[in-house]
Design a protein around this motif. Structure first.
Motif: not given
Length: 128
Positions: A121-128
């Protein structure tokens, strides 16, 4: 991730909704939509049956399918399902040595399955 009938659900959901579920961990599934409630709804049953979806899925998902090695029936059933997968869907296989279709054996597979999920799984991504 799910065990027994829950395994079927985890696999089905990943193949039907790859935009939401990128991985699945079906533990000791039978991969059949076989409830009596499907009577009279053959098309819907086929559209929601993991044993049918695995050979037609276009979902780019990874799955880890497991079987209890203490049951040749279970091993054969899961291996047949694993080998029916078509790209881009990929399925890895793990066999629990001596495992049977019992909650106590399902529980033994959870730590390994969680490690597999973490690696895939890929970890959470930021919106920036």
């Amino acid at each position: 991730m799910g065990a027994s009938s829950g395994a079927d659900c985890s696999a089905k959901l990943a193949m039907q909704h790859p935009d939401i579920y990128k991985t699945a961990g079906p533990i000791d599934g039978d991969f059949k939509a076989d409830s009596t409630l499907w009577k009279g709804h053959g098309a819907e049953q086929a559209a929601n049956s993991p044993d049918k979806l695995i050979s037609t899925s276009k979902a780019d998902v990874k799955m880890l399918a497991t079987a209890g090695g203490g049951s040749s029936y279970e091993v054969d059933l899961v291996n047949k399902w694993v080998h029916s997968a078509v790209s881009p869907t990929s399925v890895e296989y793990y066999e629990q040595p001596g495992g049977k279709h019992k909650t106590v054996d399902f529980a033994k597979m959870i730590p390994m399955a969680l490690e597999w999920l973490t690696k895939n799984l890929t970890g959470p991504q930021t919106d920036s």
